[in-house]
Design an enzyme around this catalytic site. Structure first.
Site, PDB file in Angstrom:
ATOM      1  N   GLU A   1       1.076  -1.352  -0.189  1.00  0.00           N
ATOM      2  CA  GLU A   1       0.082  -0.314  -0.020  1.00  0.00           C
ATOM      3  C   GLU A   1       0.703   1.282   0.616  1.00  0.00           C
ATOM      4  O   GLU A   1       1.626   1.568   1.069  1.00  0.00           O
ATOM      5  CB  GLU A   1      -0.763   0.092   1.292  1.00  0.00           C
ATOM      6  CG  GLU A   1      -2.463  -1.025   1.486  1.00  0.00           C
ATOM      7  CD  GLU A   1      -2.340  -1.181   2.510  1.00  0.00           C
ATOM      8  OE1 GLU A   1      -2.057  -0.707   3.130  1.00  0.00           O
ATOM      9  OE2 GLU A   1      -3.183  -2.490   2.614  1.00  0.00           O
TER      10      GLU A   1
ATOM     11  N   GLU B   1      -5.009  -6.007   2.701  1.00  0.00           N
ATOM     12  CA  GLU B   1      -3.891  -7.005   2.786  1.00  0.00           C
ATOM     13  C   GLU B   1      -3.556  -8.287   2.873  1.00  0.00           C
ATOM     14  O   GLU B   1      -2.873  -9.556   2.161  1.00  0.00           O
ATOM     15  CB  GLU B   1      -3.531  -6.664   4.309  1.00  0.00           C
ATOM     16  CG  GLU B   1      -2.859  -5.960   5.222  1.00  0.00           C
ATOM     17  CD  GLU B   1      -4.228  -4.461   5.025  1.00  0.00           C
ATOM     18  OE1 GLU B   1      -4.713  -4.788   5.081  1.00  0.00           O
ATOM     19  OE2 GLU B   1      -3.167  -3.085   5.021  1.00  0.00           O
TER      20      GLU B   1
ATOM     21  N   PHE C   1       2.003  -2.066   8.632  1.00  0.00           N
ATOM     22  CA  PHE C   1       2.514  -2.116  10.513  1.00  0.00           C
ATOM     23  C   PHE C   1       2.374  -3.688  10.215  1.00  0.00           C
ATOM     24  O   PHE C   1       1.127  -3.736   9.650  1.00  0.00           O
ATOM     25  CB  PHE C   1       1.302  -1.371  10.906  1.00  0.00           C
ATOM     26  CG  PHE C   1       1.365   0.124  10.946  1.00  0.00           C
ATOM     27  CD1 PHE C   1       2.414   0.798  12.013  1.00  0.00           C
ATOM     28  CD2 PHE C   1       0.963   1.094   9.681  1.00  0.00           C
ATOM     29  CE1 PHE C   1       2.404   2.313  12.221  1.00  0.00           C
ATOM     30  CE2 PHE C   1       1.554   2.494  10.119  1.00  0.00           C
ATOM     31  CZ  PHE C   1       1.710   3.325  11.324  1.00  0.00           C
ATOM     32  N   ALA C   2       3.087  -3.591  11.273  1.00  0.00           N
ATOM     33  CA  ALA C   2       3.325  -5.043  11.555  1.00  0.00           C
ATOM     34  C   ALA C   2       1.641  -5.968  11.761  1.00  0.00           C
ATOM     35  O   ALA C   2       1.108  -7.140  12.111  1.00  0.00           O
ATOM     36  CB  ALA C   2       3.931  -5.849  12.670  1.00  0.00           C
ATOM     37  N   ASP C   3       1.407  -4.829  12.922  1.00  0.00           N
ATOM     38  CA  ASP C   3      -0.655  -5.590  13.294  1.00  0.00           C
ATOM     39  C   ASP C   3      -1.268  -4.992  12.378  1.00  0.00           C
ATOM     40  O   ASP C   3      -2.004  -6.483  12.819  1.00  0.00           O
ATOM     41  CB  ASP C   3      -0.774  -4.057  13.654  1.00  0.00           C
ATOM     42  CG  ASP C   3       0.365  -2.979  15.228  1.00  0.00           C
ATOM     43  OD1 ASP C   3       0.041  -3.310  15.540  1.00  0.00           O
ATOM     44  OD2 ASP C   3       1.075  -3.102  14.177  1.00  0.00           O
ATOM     45  N   PHE C   4      -1.234  -5.147  10.949  1.00  0.00           N
ATOM     46  CA  PHE C   4      -1.965  -5.962   9.914  1.00  0.00           C
ATOM     47  C   PHE C   4      -1.626  -6.845   9.606  1.00  0.00           C
ATOM     48  O   PHE C   4      -2.632  -7.900   9.117  1.00  0.00           O
ATOM     49  CB  PHE C   4      -1.234  -4.659   8.831  1.00  0.00           C
ATOM     50  CG  PHE C   4      -2.202  -3.020   9.128  1.00  0.00           C
ATOM     51  CD1 PHE C   4      -2.666  -2.827  10.542  1.00  0.00           C
ATOM     52  CD2 PHE C   4      -0.844  -2.382   7.906  1.00  0.00           C
ATOM     53  CE1 PHE C   4      -2.385  -1.501  10.564  1.00  0.00           C
ATOM     54  CE2 PHE C   4      -1.531  -1.258   7.984  1.00  0.00           C
ATOM     55  CZ  PHE C   4      -1.754  -0.190   9.554  1.00  0.00           C
TER      56      PHE C   4
ATOM     57  N   HIS D   1      -0.841  -0.137  16.201  1.00  0.00           N
ATOM     58  CA  HIS D   1      -0.057   0.108  15.481  1.00  0.00           C
ATOM     59  C   HIS D   1       1.283  -0.157  16.172  1.00  0.00           C
ATOM     60  O   HIS D   1       2.262   1.225  15.541  1.00  0.00           O
ATOM     61  CB  HIS D   1      -0.235   1.793  14.980  1.00  0.00           C
ATOM     62  CG  HIS D   1      -1.523   1.547  14.050  1.00  0.00           C
ATOM     63  ND1 HIS D   1      -2.526   1.901  14.254  1.00  0.00           N
ATOM     64  CD2 HIS D   1      -1.729   1.825  12.121  1.00  0.00           C
ATOM     65  CE1 HIS D   1      -3.676   2.063  13.491  1.00  0.00           C
ATOM     66  NE2 HIS D   1      -1.866   2.482  12.348  1.00  0.00           N
TER      67      HIS D   1
HETATM   68  C1  LIG Z   1      -5.733  -3.110   7.484  1.00  0.00           C
HETATM   69  C2  LIG Z   1      -4.907  -1.247   7.866  1.00  0.00           C
HETATM   70  N1  LIG Z   1      -4.150  -1.391   6.483  1.00  0.00           N
HETATM   71  C3  LIG Z   1      -3.734  -0.155   6.264  1.00  0.00           C
HETATM   72  C4  LIG Z   1      -3.305   0.857   7.351  1.00  0.00           C
HETATM   73  C5  LIG Z   1      -2.984   2.113   6.895  1.00  0.00           C
HETATM   74  N2  LIG Z   1      -3.867   2.904   7.656  1.00  0.00           N
HETATM   75  C6  LIG Z   1      -4.218   3.672   8.074  1.00  0.00           C
HETATM   76  S1  LIG Z   1      -5.403   4.646   7.273  1.00  0.00           S
HETATM   77  C7  LIG Z   1      -5.512   4.505   5.392  1.00  0.00           C
HETATM   78  C8  LIG Z   1      -5.835   5.194   4.503  1.00  0.00           C
HETATM   79  C9  LIG Z   1      -7.561   4.493   4.246  1.00  0.00           C
HETATM   80  O1  LIG Z   1      -7.939   5.950   3.847  1.00  0.00           O
HETATM   81  P1  LIG Z   1     -10.001   5.866   3.381  1.00  0.00           P
HETATM   82  O2  LIG Z   1     -10.477   4.387   3.498  1.00  0.00           O
HETATM   83  O3  LIG Z   1     -10.047   6.431   2.465  1.00  0.00           O
HETATM   84  O4  LIG Z   1     -10.296   7.123   4.981  1.00  0.00           O
HETATM   85  P2  LIG Z   1      -9.497   8.395   4.744  1.00  0.00           P
HETATM   86  O5  LIG Z   1      -8.021   8.253   5.572  1.00  0.00           O
HETATM   87  O6  LIG Z   1      -9.691   9.332   3.415  1.00  0.00           O
HETATM   88  O7  LIG Z   1     -10.982   8.990   5.590  1.00  0.00           O
HETATM   89  C10 LIG Z   1      -4.723   3.818   5.576  1.00  0.00           C
HETATM   90  C11 LIG Z   1      -3.611   2.584   4.521  1.00  0.00           C
HETATM   91  C12 LIG Z   1      -5.090   0.657   8.439  1.00  0.00           C
HETATM   92  N3  LIG Z   1      -4.346   1.308   9.398  1.00  0.00           N
HETATM   93  N4  LIG Z   1      -5.158  -0.634   8.950  1.00  0.00           N
END
Ligand SMILES: Cc1ncc(C[n+]2csc(CCOP(=O)(O)OP(=O)(O)O)c2C)c(N)n1
Ligand SMILES: Cc1ncc(C[n+]2csc(CCOP(=O)(O)OP(=O)(O)O)c2C)c(N)n1
Ligand SMILES: [Mg+2]
Ligand SMILES: [Mg+2]
Lengths: 336, 323, 336, 323
Positions: free
Chosen positions: A29, A70, A93-96, A139
């Site tokens: 990602e 993921e 993040f490893a948490d994922f 996280h």
């Molecule tokens: C399972 C997981 N994958 C990746 C992330 C890292 N991450 C946090 S917010 C985000 C983007 C989210 O985008 P969106 O759903 O459009 O929400 P927005 O930030 O635009 O409010 C990512 C990839 C995460 N927190 N959890």
């Protein structure tokens, strides 16, 4: 030999390995960043800056930015590897690992065995782990305690920029699946990194300092804390062997046992919660194989059995500290 | 398009091989000789064969817990498979995997899989690899009507669309996931293909009990996907003749359902009627193929029974390539 | 007191708790069976026959058959619990924690802590675990070694039909999230089950036999093997304390330590692979807290670091056996 | 339907509260005083408020990493939240959760959530609970355009359809997930609602920068869901005014994009223009609300700064109710 950041060592190793072997492909990602935006690809690189510029250099076919999926990322890495590629997947993040554990645990780790040794699945899964940045319960976690227990995986945890390079190059060339854990507090740390080809074999721990009184075993952020504890103890005339495990699977049993044979006292520092972790693993190993050498009960220094808390004061209290490690060492030394 | 005699004979042979493999297992399992859980593919042969007859070893497939048919259709050796199901160390997977984990890299068969929905993302990866190789290879994932509700399946579909991967999602709707009906579990009144379409894929539908329908549909699908248009999906309506696993009393079926589907929805019977009716193949030819296959199965079972058993030391090998 | 099967004890306890508390709801795949089929609901119950008849008795609102979507099942259980219900979710096989680990580990286990103690999430997740039925690598695993390490979860592993009843009733009434692990080879075993209300508190191990020479600790299928080993040893004049842990989180440290104080010798039998499991956990605990009492190095008896193999001979060789356990006990006894 | 003056004032107040909360955090975060990752909701206020103004404490919501707006809109106390973000033991979660984990059971707010896509299945469970309670309650999950690709989101949609749960899936399409564009990551050329529709739900679409559009849409949606028709989904087109997290240089934006969306797509400005233009509220009234809110935020920050800090012993509590 040049001083470089941990993150730079990773970025450069990814680039070098991609250069060397056209089968190496990256996916994750935002590892390109900017896909489908006005700013365009690479408007911003991945959040850890470990893949910056690779898209421009190796193209969209080999640097694949992915949706937030993921399981699909890790599953796709598995499929790429079974088809002869050498994918390096990134979990931000490893948490994922929680959302893609099946692909890691039941698929990638087991293919070779289930298929009777007739397949190979050379996947590398890189992920940022650990506490220390107040990123809170979802996280900040360690995951090696789970992944080390999974037969079929190798688990690698570089502490220094040099090891980040040498272990990552080894991981990418390794024919087995490798979990590559990058401590998020280490990305900006600096250290000497050998130039050119540099491989660190798995299962060979690093003795970062030698002493005959007590053995400190750790890795990652905690290794630095062990070093600081060893400094505190040195000032008191106590000499420590400090062992950086580098990989928890395979485990360099010999390095640990050899040291305990000399010191008779063991402190294992693990950033994971206290139950069923690497500290219990190593203590149990040492009790089985070096029982006679032990002059005192081995001590585990770990966080408590709680999630990782948010506030600065809480996270600081949660994590082991150089002081707690030194105290544990003193405890083993004063034991009778 | 009319198939050659050879192609027709091969298709029949493959379907019959799967059928007899499974019918024999159905009998053998009752004796208790075979260990573990076994899920039989009888009834769905036209799908596996109608798909795989188009493929080369460069094309990959990935299968499910109900994998024997896909394996055989993709060319995995009958005897090795039978030995595997018997748990022999001469089996395809040295007795380590068993029925649910038969795989054969050399045949482009990336594995049966015991985790429902796990195959789809893996197939996307294989498809991306095929795209990188640039030789027009495709990757195919077989899923059931139950698997189509698993998050991994959906993620894989979106992922394939985003990466324009030459991946084909085949849904074998045999109306049941274990003991549950597809009209209950698939929220869209059981319609799987429309859901795949909403992920941005071109979709097809076909009668999975009719070899020609499957085969013809797949010709179009493969042409489309090999041409680089990205992923596609096909829903085949089909039937499973046995229970979910062996030992299932199947009380979820309608009265007479099993008789009806054996009578009206048997792909082998339909195939035979159609090719003999059209004068393309004769009953005699097909009968002799039948006999040949029964012999093959018999000798596969004999061999499996006699084959070398694994030993305690075998437990420890094949975990890593080096450790 | 009546002799009942383990599965019957579970079924009856589910029914009794549903009767007692209207907030108890069940959800899982095929726990009704027959939904959307010509045969109709309950044409066939769940594959373990632990929910048979409950749909007819309590209705579709409280016995929810689900699509194959484990993340949604466990997530829905979380949402039900946060909304005041007491969901009991079933994973058909424990191996499926891989597809819903996030909901267990990062959600359910952590809500209370992350939310500052201001929520409760009384979810019970039942699952069938363990080897012994030749179900191969993806349907035979132990998962307690991972789940025990997760702060916020309680982990319960009944060995007998009586404990299946008493621990399940406790799990359903407990205000914290509980993982309830049913060994698939035990479903058809029989034992005396107390009538009426019967609760077994968590964190209290069961001493199944007393002896002063060596302590055997285990649970689940392995507990029976320990009993058999103890029989073998008894014939040689060796007396064993056999401890059935019942719950691995919380852990009854006292029962273990008390026993080792007497015997000085410890064998822990764990069906999980050898790294970072309950065997290492308990051995490490005992070394820390009963070091002086130890007359010999504690021994872990576990499968090897491999996935679970399929063939009968392989699975039998993979699993610990009464003979291997007895041999381990003899080894600690002959140690010097 | 025309809203009362009181309702309009409350809506404005809520949106403005969120805006000023976030704008102030944007400033405070730069000073380094606040720890951890913080994701601001500025720009999307009309969605949270347009949805939550319809809800009672019996209705549940679940949020994302970008949760401040949803919390405030659902009535969680400003001061407790500010203290939480500051990591105080007086915070909503005693400083244990922080920005990404604010929850309040008493307000029916089941938590911000750091795992993208994790909220959707939980919301379905809360919806099933509401159905069991039979009082017409609903459960709402907010998801981003990025979260709509996570398997859990899809599973939850199917699951809600199958269980006819009164669950509403709100997709806030702010065009970016971190640094990636929705047109890239959402395989259907960025169209989220159609995908939800294909899961068997009725869907709506609305302008997420226009309070009245959100509010009116949600009236229909809630009427439909409360009537027992099962789940529904709404896609709102909206904008985020800041970076993904604080510190993001936002080079993925077009030149002038931030100025343009602040000028043309600001829900507060639009609201003010429309209600003053129609003579429903006066600038003076709104200005005095603005001042009141700035005071409130100032005192929240002052309080947060002065509030009690957690201690090492606090680490150990709140893991279990009993252990
Ligand atoms: C399972 C997981 N994958 C990746 C992330 C890292 N991450 C946090 S917010 C985000 C983007 C989210 O985008 P969106 O759903 O459009 O929400 P927005 O930030 O635009 O409010 C990512 C990839 C995460 N927190 N959890
Ligand atoms: C993740 C996961 N959940 C549940 C199961 C148990 N299970 C095995 S097969 C099956 C039904 C699958 O139905 P379908 O996809 O329609 O395939 P079919 O059996 O009809 O071929 C289930 C629930 C599993 N193996 N994996
Ligand atoms: Mg099916
Ligand atoms: Mg977004």
């Amino acid at each position: 030999m040049e001083k470089k950041m941990y993150r730079t060592a990773i970025l450069e190793t990814l680039a070098a390995e991609m250069e060397r072997d056209p089968n190496v492909v990256l996916l994750g990602e935002d590892i390109v960043g900017g896909m489908g935006t006005p700013g365009g690809p690479e408007a911003i690189g991945g959040i850890w800056k470990t893949t910056e510029g690779l898209f421009g250099r190796f193209g969209a076919d080999r640097v694949i930015d992915t949706p937030i999926s993921e399981s699909a990322i890790i599953g796709a890495a598995a499929g790429l590897a079974l088809s002869g590629k050498r994918p390096v997947a990134e979990l931000m993040f490893a948490d994922f690992v929680g959302v893609c554990m099946d692909q890691i645990w039941n698929q990638i780790a087991k293919f070779r065995y289930m298929f009777g040794g007739k397949s190979r699945c050379p996947v590398v899964i890189r992920m940022a782990y650990g506490a220390g940045r107040n990123a809170s319960a979802q996280h900040s976690q360690s995951v090696h305690q789970m992944l080390t227990g999974m037969p079929g995986l190798k688990v690698v945890m570089p502490t220094t920029p040099a090891d980040a390079k040498g272990l990552l190059a080894q991981a990418i060339r390794d024919d087995d699946p490798v979990i590559f854990l990058e401590h998020k507090t280490l990305y900006a740390t600096k250290g000497n990194v050998p130039d050119g080809e540099y491989l660190v074999p798995f299962g060979h721990a690093r003795l970062t300092r030698a002493g005959t009184d007590v053995t400190l075993v750790s890795f990652g952020l905690m290794l630095g804390y062990c070093e600081q504890a060893a400094d505190l103890l040195a000032a008191e005339g106590i000499g420590c062997d400090v062992i950086d495990l580098r990989t928890t699977s395979p485990l360099d049993e010999e390095a640990i046992l050899d040291s305990v044979e000399v010191t008779g006292r063991l402190v294992v520092v693990d950033e994971a919660p206290p139950r069923c972790n690497i500290a219990t693993d190593i203590i149990s190993l040492v009790c089985a194989k070096a029982f006679v050498a032990l002059k005192a009960p081995p001590v585990a220094v770990t966080p408590p059995h709680t999630p990782v808390p948010f506030a600065r004061e809480l996270e600081a209290a949660y994590l082991p500290s150089p002081e707690k490690i030194a105290a544990a060492a003193r405890k083993t030394l004063s034991w009778k | 398009m009319q198939l050659s005699r050879e192609a027709l004979l091969r298709a029949y042979r493959q379907m019959k091989l799967i059928r007899e493999f499974e019918e024999r297992l159905h009998v053998e399992i009752m004796t208790g000789e075979i260990a573990g859980f076994t899920h039989l593919y009888s009834g769905q042969e036209a799908v596996a064969v109608g798909v795989c007859e188009h493929l080369t070893a460069d094309d990959k497939i990935i299968s499910t817990h109900r994998g024997h048919g896909h394996c055989l259709a993709k060319g995995v050796e009958v005897k090795g498979m039978m030995k595997e199901i018997w748990g022999s160390r001469e089996g395809t997977c040295k007795g380590k995997g068993g029925s649910m984990h038969i795989a054969s890299e050399e045949h482009g068969m990336l594995g049966a899989n015991g985790i429902v929905g796990a195959g789809a993302p893996i197939a996307v990866g294989a498809a991306i690899a095929a795209k990188l190789n640039g030789k027009g290879g495709v990757s195919i994932t077989f899923s059931g009507d139950g698997a189509c509700n698993q998050g991994t399946t959906f993620e894989a579909m979106n992922f394939a669309v985003v990466t324009k991967a030459p991946c084909i999602f085949i849904f074998e709707n045999n109306h049941y996931s274990e003991h549950t009906g597809y009209e209950y579990a698939v929220g869209t009144s059981g319609d799987i293909a429309s859901r795949a379409e909403a992920f941005g894929m071109k979709v097809w539908r076909g009668d999975g009990t009719d070899f020609m329908s499957v085969y013809d549909t797949m010709r179009d699908v493969l042409e489309y996907v090999r041409a680089g248009h990205g992923p596609a999906s096909v829903e085949f309506d089909t039937e499973r003749f046995f229970g979910h696993f062996e030992g299932d009393p199947q009380r979820y079926r309608a009265d007479g359902e099993l008789d009806r589907i054996r009578a009206e929805r048997d792909c082998l019977r339909k195939f035979r009627d159609s090719v003999t009716g059209a004068g393309l193949l004769s009953h005699t030819e097909l009968d002799s193929l039948d006999a040949e296959i029964l012999d093959l199965i018999q000798s596969a079972v004999d061999d499996a029974r006699a084959a070398e058993r694994p030993t305690a030391e075998d437990v420890l090998t094949d975990v890593y390539i080096s450790y």
